[in-house]
Design a protein around this motif. Structure first.
Motif, PDB file in Angstrom:
ATOM      1  N   THR A 183       0.886  -1.160   0.000  1.00 52.13           N
ATOM      2  CA  THR A 183       0.000   0.000   0.000  1.00 52.13           C
ATOM      3  C   THR A 183       0.921   1.205   0.000  1.00 52.13           C
ATOM      4  N   ILE A 184       0.668   2.130  -0.905  1.00 51.09           N
ATOM      5  CA  ILE A 184       1.527   3.311  -1.000  1.00 51.09           C
ATOM      6  C   ILE A 184       1.026   4.358  -0.009  1.00 51.09           C
ATOM      7  N   TYR A 185       1.875   4.665   0.962  1.00 51.57           N
ATOM      8  CA  TYR A 185       1.578   5.740   1.906  1.00 51.57           C
ATOM      9  C   TYR A 185       2.550   6.860   1.568  1.00 51.57           C
ATOM     10  N   SER A 186       2.053   7.816   0.815  1.00 53.02           N
ATOM     11  CA  SER A 186       2.938   8.835   0.254  1.00 53.02           C
ATOM     12  C   SER A 186       2.600  10.217   0.796  1.00 53.02           C
ATOM     13  N   GLY A 187       3.574  11.104   0.687  1.00 53.56           N
ATOM     14  CA  GLY A 187       3.359  12.503   1.049  1.00 53.56           C
ATOM     15  C   GLY A 187       3.986  13.392  -0.009  1.00 53.56           C
ATOM     16  N   PHE A 192       1.177  14.204  13.778  1.00 55.04           N
ATOM     17  CA  PHE A 192       1.024  13.108  14.742  1.00 55.04           C
ATOM     18  C   PHE A 192      -0.228  12.280  14.457  1.00 55.04           C
ATOM     19  N   VAL A 193      -1.223  12.902  13.833  1.00 56.49           N
ATOM     20  CA  VAL A 193      -2.406  12.168  13.366  1.00 56.49           C
ATOM     21  C   VAL A 193      -1.981  11.135  12.314  1.00 56.49           C
ATOM     22  N   VAL A 194      -1.186  11.578  11.355  1.00 57.37           N
ATOM     23  CA  VAL A 194      -0.740  10.689  10.279  1.00 57.37           C
ATOM     24  C   VAL A 194       0.093   9.543  10.863  1.00 57.37           C
ATOM     25  N   ARG A 195       0.982   9.883  11.750  1.00 57.43           N
ATOM     26  CA  ARG A 195       1.886   8.890  12.335  1.00 57.43           C
ATOM     27  C   ARG A 195       1.111   7.822  13.113  1.00 57.43           C
ATOM     28  N   GLU A 196       0.145   8.292  13.875  1.00 56.31           N
ATOM     29  CA  GLU A 196      -0.661   7.370  14.682  1.00 56.31           C
ATOM     30  C   GLU A 196      -1.483   6.435  13.782  1.00 56.31           C
ATOM     31  N   LEU A 197      -2.089   6.997  12.743  1.00 56.40           N
ATOM     32  CA  LEU A 197      -2.934   6.167  11.872  1.00 56.40           C
ATOM     33  C   LEU A 197      -2.108   5.172  11.066  1.00 56.40           C
ATOM     34  N   LEU A 198      -0.918   5.568  10.649  1.00 51.44           N
ATOM     35  CA  LEU A 198      -0.099   4.631   9.875  1.00 51.44           C
ATOM     36  C   LEU A 198       0.412   3.494  10.751  1.00 51.44           C
ATOM     37  N   GLU A 199       0.710   3.803  12.001  1.00 55.66           N
ATOM     38  CA  GLU A 199       1.117   2.736  12.925  1.00 55.66           C
ATOM     39  C   GLU A 199       0.014   1.703  13.048  1.00 55.66           C
ATOM     40  N   LYS A 200      -1.221   2.213  13.030  1.00 59.67           N
ATOM     41  CA  LYS A 200      -2.375   1.338  13.190  1.00 59.67           C
ATOM     42  C   LYS A 200      -2.690   0.548  11.913  1.00 59.67           C
ATOM     43  N   TYR A 201      -2.612   1.191  10.752  1.00 57.88           N
ATOM     44  CA  TYR A 201      -3.124   0.557   9.536  1.00 57.88           C
ATOM     45  C   TYR A 201      -2.079  -0.118   8.658  1.00 57.88           C
ATOM     46  N   ASN A 202      -0.819   0.304   8.718  1.00 60.79           N
ATOM     47  CA  ASN A 202       0.169  -0.314   7.831  1.00 60.79           C
ATOM     48  C   ASN A 202       0.515  -1.712   8.345  1.00 60.79           C
ATOM     49  N   PRO A 203       0.146  -2.755   7.567  1.00 62.53           N
ATOM     50  CA  PRO A 203       0.406  -4.122   8.033  1.00 62.53           C
ATOM     51  C   PRO A 203       1.887  -4.483   7.948  1.00 62.53           C
ATOM     52  N   VAL A 204       2.649  -3.717   7.168  1.00 59.79           N
ATOM     53  CA  VAL A 204       4.063  -4.045   6.983  1.00 59.79           C
ATOM     54  C   VAL A 204       4.881  -3.276   8.001  1.00 59.79           C
ATOM     55  N   LEU A 249      12.702  15.137   4.395  1.00 61.78           N
ATOM     56  CA  LEU A 249      12.427  13.758   3.981  1.00 61.78           C
ATOM     57  C   LEU A 249      12.548  12.803   5.163  1.00 61.78           C
ATOM     58  N   GLN A 250      13.481  13.084   6.074  1.00 64.49           N
ATOM     59  CA  GLN A 250      13.579  12.272   7.300  1.00 64.49           C
ATOM     60  C   GLN A 250      12.292  12.374   8.111  1.00 64.49           C
ATOM     61  N   LYS A 251      11.778  13.593   8.192  1.00 69.69           N
ATOM     62  CA  LYS A 251      10.539  13.798   8.960  1.00 69.69           C
ATOM     63  C   LYS A 251       9.372  13.078   8.298  1.00 69.69           C
ATOM     64  N   LEU A 252       9.362  13.109   6.975  1.00 68.44           N
ATOM     65  CA  LEU A 252       8.296  12.438   6.228  1.00 68.44           C
ATOM     66  C   LEU A 252       8.346  10.930   6.480  1.00 68.44           C
ATOM     67  N   ARG A 253       9.534  10.380   6.419  1.00 68.07           N
ATOM     68  CA  ARG A 253       9.700   8.940   6.655  1.00 68.07           C
ATOM     69  C   ARG A 253       9.360   8.593   8.111  1.00 68.07           C
ATOM     70  N   ALA A 254       9.739   9.480   9.041  1.00 69.02           N
ATOM     71  CA  ALA A 254       9.498   9.221  10.465  1.00 69.02           C
ATOM     72  C   ALA A 254       8.006   9.239  10.804  1.00 69.02           C
ATOM     73  N   ALA A 255       7.190   9.798   9.916  1.00 70.12           N
ATOM     74  CA  ALA A 255       5.741   9.759  10.130  1.00 70.12           C
ATOM     75  C   ALA A 255       5.178   8.396   9.745  1.00 70.12           C
ATOM     76  N   GLY A 256       6.014   7.532   9.156  1.00 72.58           N
ATOM     77  CA  GLY A 256       5.555   6.206   8.765  1.00 72.58           C
ATOM     78  C   GLY A 256       5.238   6.093   7.288  1.00 72.58           C
ATOM     79  N   LEU A 257       5.466   7.152   6.535  1.00 70.23           N
ATOM     80  CA  LEU A 257       5.208   7.099   5.087  1.00 70.23           C
ATOM     81  C   LEU A 257       6.303   6.273   4.409  1.00 70.23           C
ATOM     82  N   ASN A 258       5.952   5.640   3.287  1.00 71.94           N
ATOM     83  CA  ASN A 258       6.963   4.862   2.566  1.00 71.94           C
ATOM     84  C   ASN A 258       7.342   5.486   1.224  1.00 71.94           C
TER      85      ASN A 258
END
Ligand SMILES: *[C@@H]1O[C@H](CO)[C@@H](O)[C@H](O)[C@H]1NC(C)=O
Ligand SMILES: *[C@@H]1O[C@H](CO)[C@@H](O)[C@H](O)[C@H]1NC(C)=O
Ligand SMILES: *[C@@H]1O[C@H](CO)[C@@H](O)[C@H](O)[C@H]1NC(C)=O
Ligand SMILES: *[C@@H]1O[C@H](CO)[C@@H](O)[C@H](O)[C@H]1NC(C)=O
Ligand SMILES: *[C@@H]1O[C@H](CO)[C@@H](O)[C@H](O)[C@H]1NC(C)=O
Ligand SMILES: *[C@@H]1O[C@H](CO)[C@@H](O)[C@H](O)[C@H]1NC(C)=O
Length: 662
Positions: free
Chosen positions: A52-56, A367-379, A72-81
C-alpha cells in the motif's frame, strides 16, 4: 550489485530474530529486484510483494536544498513509505533550449538538483512518485509552463498541436534520460510516473480532452526507457475517464471530501485495478486578499482514516507545502474570461496547513498521520524517530539604512532599455536570448511629456496584474491598503484605467507605468493559456486624448547579478515612496530560521543576499515571510526590499507566521 542484494537479503533474514524490522527498501528488495510497481490486480504489488503506497507530497522546488534531507527524514518518520514530487518545466528550461538541473546558472539553480533529491529520498528509505507534467498546475507560476512558450502564436497548450509537442518532446528528451536511472527496476527509488495533471478538467466549451495527446506523451516516455507504472490523476467523480486512457494509464483520484464516493467511482471505472488517491487534500492554499484556509486536525484524521480503511493507497497533498519563493507563485483565473479580471494570485507561503508547516515544524496533523499509519500499515519496517526541530530566532529589528527611489533606478541602473513604438507584453521583449521576460516587473517610460493641469491617463484593457504610475518619480496611482482597493484603478479588475496625472501644468514630465507580474494562471480554461501575457498589451495608452507611442521599456527581473551590483544608494531620507530599501542584518553565530514581519510595509518583494525571497502584501492573509537559515550567513546580510507603495523605517523579525486579512 549482486553482492549488495545478497547482503541485504541476509540482513533481512536475520532481522526478525534480532528484533529489528527491515528498512522499507530491504522489505521490498531483499530477494533482488525483478519487477516494479504493478497495478494488474485489484491491489498494488512491488517486486511481487503486496504494497500500500503511503505517500506525502513535497516539492523540491519549494524547499531550500539544505533542508531536503531533514524534511524527507521527517516524512519517513511519520511512517510514510513514499514521497511524491512534481517536476517544474519552467525552472528547468528557463530559456528556450537552455536547461538547468542544478548549477546551470539560472536564478533558481540551487533548487534544481533533481538527482540529488532522488538520491536523498532513497537514502532516507523512501520510494518516489514523479509527476512530470509537462503541465503540473500545483498553484505554480503558469502551472509549470515556461513563459517563453507564449511567444509562439499558434501554441496549443496541453493538446497534440505540433509546435507545443515539439517543445514538450525536446524537454522530455533531456529530463527523462536523467530520471531513467532512478527507476525502481534500475535500482532507484522511483516507482511510478504521472503524466499531465487533472487533464479531465480541461473539458470546456469547445474543448474535449484528447486521448491522442496523452498517448503521444506516453510514447515519448517509452522512447526514453521509462518502464515504471504510468498513472493519471483527476477529480474522478466529475471527470470520469475523460482525462485518461482506460487500460493504458492507471487512474487515480484527487479530492478533499467524500472518500468513499470518490474511491468507489475508481472501483467502478477500474474494477480489477488498485485504488489510489493521488491528492488527498489535507489542507488548502491561499490567495492574496482572501482568508487563510485551514482544515482541522480532527477532519483530517477522519478523512485520512476513511481512505486507509477503504483500503486505498494515498498521497497526502501537501505533506510539506513549503514556499513559493521569488516569482514562482501561480494564480487562479476565477471567472473564465480571458481578460484577467478574475485574477487571483497565490500567496508566497505554500504552507497548505499541512503536517509539516512551511518551516518544517510538526503540526497536530503530523502526529495524526503517524498514529494512523502505525495502526493501519500491516508491513512493519524500521521507522526512525521524528528528528529534532531547528530553532526559530526573532532577530532584533534593523533600520533601513539606504534607499533608491524606483524612478532613479530606471534612469541610472536600467538592466535593459528597449525602445518600442507600442506597449508590449513582457514575454515579447527581445531579451534573455530571445526568450523574453518571465518574471518580475516591467516599466513603460515616457519622457518629455507636456501635461496641462489635471491631465488624464487612460490605459485600455485590464492590467496584468498591478500597476503603479509615477510622474517625475512621485506615485500618482492608488495605494494598496486594504483588499477593497483592488476594485479600483491600479489593479486587474478594471476594464480600463483612468487616472489624473497632475494638478499643475508640467512641461517636461517623465511618466513611468510600472506593471507587476504577480503570478501566471496555473489552472482554468484551456483556451486562456496562450493569452496569459503580463504587462500592458491589451490596448493602447492615452495621455489626455493622445495615443502614446515611442516608449522606453525597462524590464526589472531582479536577477542576482543586477541586484548585487546596484550603485547610487543614498542615505535613508524621510521619503517612503516606491523604491528599493536596504537594511543590513548582522549575524555573529550560526544563522537560524526566522520570519520577516511585513505588517508595517505595504506591498512588494524582499531580496536576501541577492535571492528574491518572495512577495509580501499587507492585504494578507500572509503577513510574514519565512526566511530559512541557509539563505543567511554568519556575518553581514544584505536585505533589499522593493516597496511598491509606502515603506517603513525598519524591518522586524518574528518566530512564526502571522495570518490576517485586511
Ligand atoms: C495480497 O493482497 C491480496 C488482497 O488483499 C490478498 O488476497 C493476498 O493474499 C495478499 N498476498 C499476500 C502474499 O499477502
Ligand atoms: C541561445 O538560444 C539558442 C537557441 O535556443 C541556444 O542554442 C543557445 O545556447 C542560447 N545561448 C545562450 C548563451 O544561452
Ligand atoms: C491558442 O490556442 C488555441 C487552441 O487552444 C488555438 O486555436 C489558437 O490559435 C491559439 N492562439 C491564439 C493566439 O489564440
Ligand atoms: C550614479 O548616478 C549618476 C547620476 O546621478 C550616474 O551618472 C551614474 O551612472 C550612476 N552610477 C551608476 C553606477 O549607476
Ligand atoms: C527634460 O527632462 C529631462 C530629464 O527627465 C532632461 O534631461 C531634459 O534636459 C529636460 N528637457 C528640457 C527641455 O527641460
Ligand atoms: C561567526 O563568525 C565569527 C567571525 O568571523 C567567528 O568568530 C565565529 O566563530 C562564527 N561563528 C559560527 C557559529 O560560525
Amino acid at each position: 550489485m549482486a553482492v549488495g542484494v545478497t547482503l541485504l537479503g541476509l540482513l533481512y533474514l536475520f532481522a526478525p530474530t534480532l528484533g529489528l524490522d527491515p528498512t522499507n527498501y530491504e522489505y521490498f528488495t531483499s530477494d533482488g529486484i525483478s519487477s516494479g510497481l504493478s497495478a494488474d490486480q485489484p491491489y498494488f504489488t512491488l517486486n511481487g510483494k503486496n504494497i500500500t503506497i503511503y505517500s506525502g507530497a513535497m516539492h523540491y522546488f519549494r524547499v531550500p536544498r539544505a533542508y531536503w534531507r531533514d524534511r524527507l527524514q521527517k516524512l519517513r518518520a511519520a511512517g510514510l513509505n513514499t514521497v511524491e514530487t512534481y517536476i517544474a518545466w519552467n525552472l528547468h528550461e528557463p530559456e528556450n533550449g537552455v536547461f538547468d538541473f542544478g548549477e546551470g546558472g539560472s536564478e533558481m539553480e540551487d533548487f534544481l538538483h533533481v538527482e540529488e533529491y532522488l538520491k536523498i529520498a532513497q537514502d532516507e528509505d523512501l520510494f518516489v512518485i514523479l509527476r512530470i507534467g509537462p503541465y503540473i498546475c500545483s498553484e505554480f507560476n503558469f502551472g509549470g509552463f515556461p513563459s517563453w512558450l507564449l511567444r509562439e502564436e499558434q501554441m496549443g497548450f496541453r493538446t497534440s498541436e505540433p509546435t507545443y509537442l515539439k517543445y514538450v518532446e525536446r524537454y522530455f528528451n533531456v529530463l527523462l534520460p536523467i530520471l531513467k536511472d532512478y527507476q525502481f527496476t534500475n535500482g532507484g527509488p522511483v516507482i511510478a510516473f504521472q503524466v499531465e495533471n487533472e487533464y479531465g478538467y480541461t473539458v470546456s466549451e469547445g474543448y474535449k480532452p484528447e486521448r491522442e495527446y496523452l498517448e503521444q506523451l506516453r510514447q515519448i516516455l517509452i522512447k526514453n526507457d521509462i518502464v515504471e507504472l504510468l498513472v493519471t490523476s483527476d477529480g474522478i467523480t466529475s471527470t470520469g475517464v475523460s482525462g485518461s486512457i482506460p487500460g493504458v494509464f492507471l487512474q487515480t483520484a484527487n479530492f478533499g471530501s467524500d472518500p468513499e464516493g470518490q474511491l468507489n467511482k475508481l472501483v467502478e471505472l477500474q474494477p480489477d485495478r488498485p485504488v489510489m488517491t493521488m491528492e488527498y487534500w489535507i489542507g488548502w492554499f491561499d490567495y492574496w486578499s482572501d482568508e487563510h484556509h485551514t482544515v482541522s486536525a480532527d477532519t483530517a484524521k477522519d478523512l485520512y482514516e476513511r481512505i486507509l480503511k477503504f483500503p486505498a493507497s494515498v498521497n497526502i497533498y501537501m505533506f510539506h507545502g513549503g514556499t513559493n519563493f521569488g516569482f514562482t507563485n501561480g494564480a487562479g483565473l476565477s471567472n473564465g474570461l480571458f481578460d484577467n479580471s478574475g485574477f487571483e494570485p497565490i500567496t508566497t507561503s505554500y504552507d497548505y496547513d499541512s503536517p509539516l508547516n512551511e518551516a518544517g515544524d510538526y503540526t497536530d496533523k503530523y502526529f495524526v498521520v503517524r498514529e494512523l499509519l502505525e495502526k493501519y500499515n500491516p508491513v512493519k519496517t524500521n521507522t526512525p524517530d521524528p528528528p529534532a526541530l531547528a530553532p526559530k530566532v526573532g532577530y532584533p529589528s534593523i533600520s533601513i539604512d539606504k534607499q533608491i527611489p524606483i524612478a532613479q533606478v530606471l534612469t541610472e541602473n536600467p538592466p535593459h532599455v528597449i525602445n518600442s513604438e507600442n506597449v508590449i507584453a513582457m514575454e515579447m521583449l527581445d531579451i534573455n536570448n530571445g526568450s523574453g521576460q518571465s518574471f518580475g516587473y516591467i516599466a513603460y517610460r515616457k519622457e518629455n511629456v507636456y501635461l496641462g493641469p489635471y491631465t488624464r491617463l487612460i490605459i485600455e484593457g485590464n492590467i496584468c496584474d498591478v500597476v503603479i504610475v509615477l510622474v517625475d518619480g512621485v506615485l500618482m496611482s492608488r495605494n494598496l491598503e486594504s483588499k477593497d482597493d483592488l476594485n479600483w484603478v491600479g489593479f486587474w479588475r478594471q476594464k480600463q484605467s483612468f487616472l489624473i496625472l497632475n494638478r499643475e501644468k508640467k512641461t517636461n514630465a517623465t511618466v513611468d507605468i510600472i506593471v507587476e507580474e504577480w503570478g501566471r494562471m496555473n489552472g482554468g480554461n484551456i483556451h486562456q493559456y496562450n493569452k496569459t501575457f503580463k504587462g500592458l498589451w491589451q490596448g493602447d495608452v492615452y495621455i489626455d486624448t493622445e495615443r502614446v507611442s515611442d516608449w522606453k521599456i525597462i524590464p526589472l527581473e531582479f536577477k542576482k547579478s543586477w541586484t548585487n551590483s546596484l550603485a547610487n544608494w543614498s542615505d535613508k531620507t524621510s521619503s517612503d515612496g516606491p523604491g528599493l530599501y536596504h537594511a543590513n542584518l548582522e549575524i555573529t553565530t550560526e544563522p537560524s530560521d526566522t520570519y520577516l514581519d511585513m505588517r508595517k510595509w505595504t506591498k512588494g518583494l524582499v531580496i536576501v543576499n541577492g535571492f528574491p525571497l518572495g512577495k509580501y502584501a499587507k492585504i494578507g492573509p500572509q503577513q510574514a515571510l519565512y526566511l530559512p537559515g541557509p539563505f543567511l550567513k554568519n556575518g553581514s546580510n544584505d536585505i533589499v526590499i522593493f516597496e511598491q507603495f509606502k515603506a517603513d523605517d525598519e524591518l522586524s523579525f518574528v518566530t512564526k507566521q502571522i495570518w490576517n486579512t485586511v
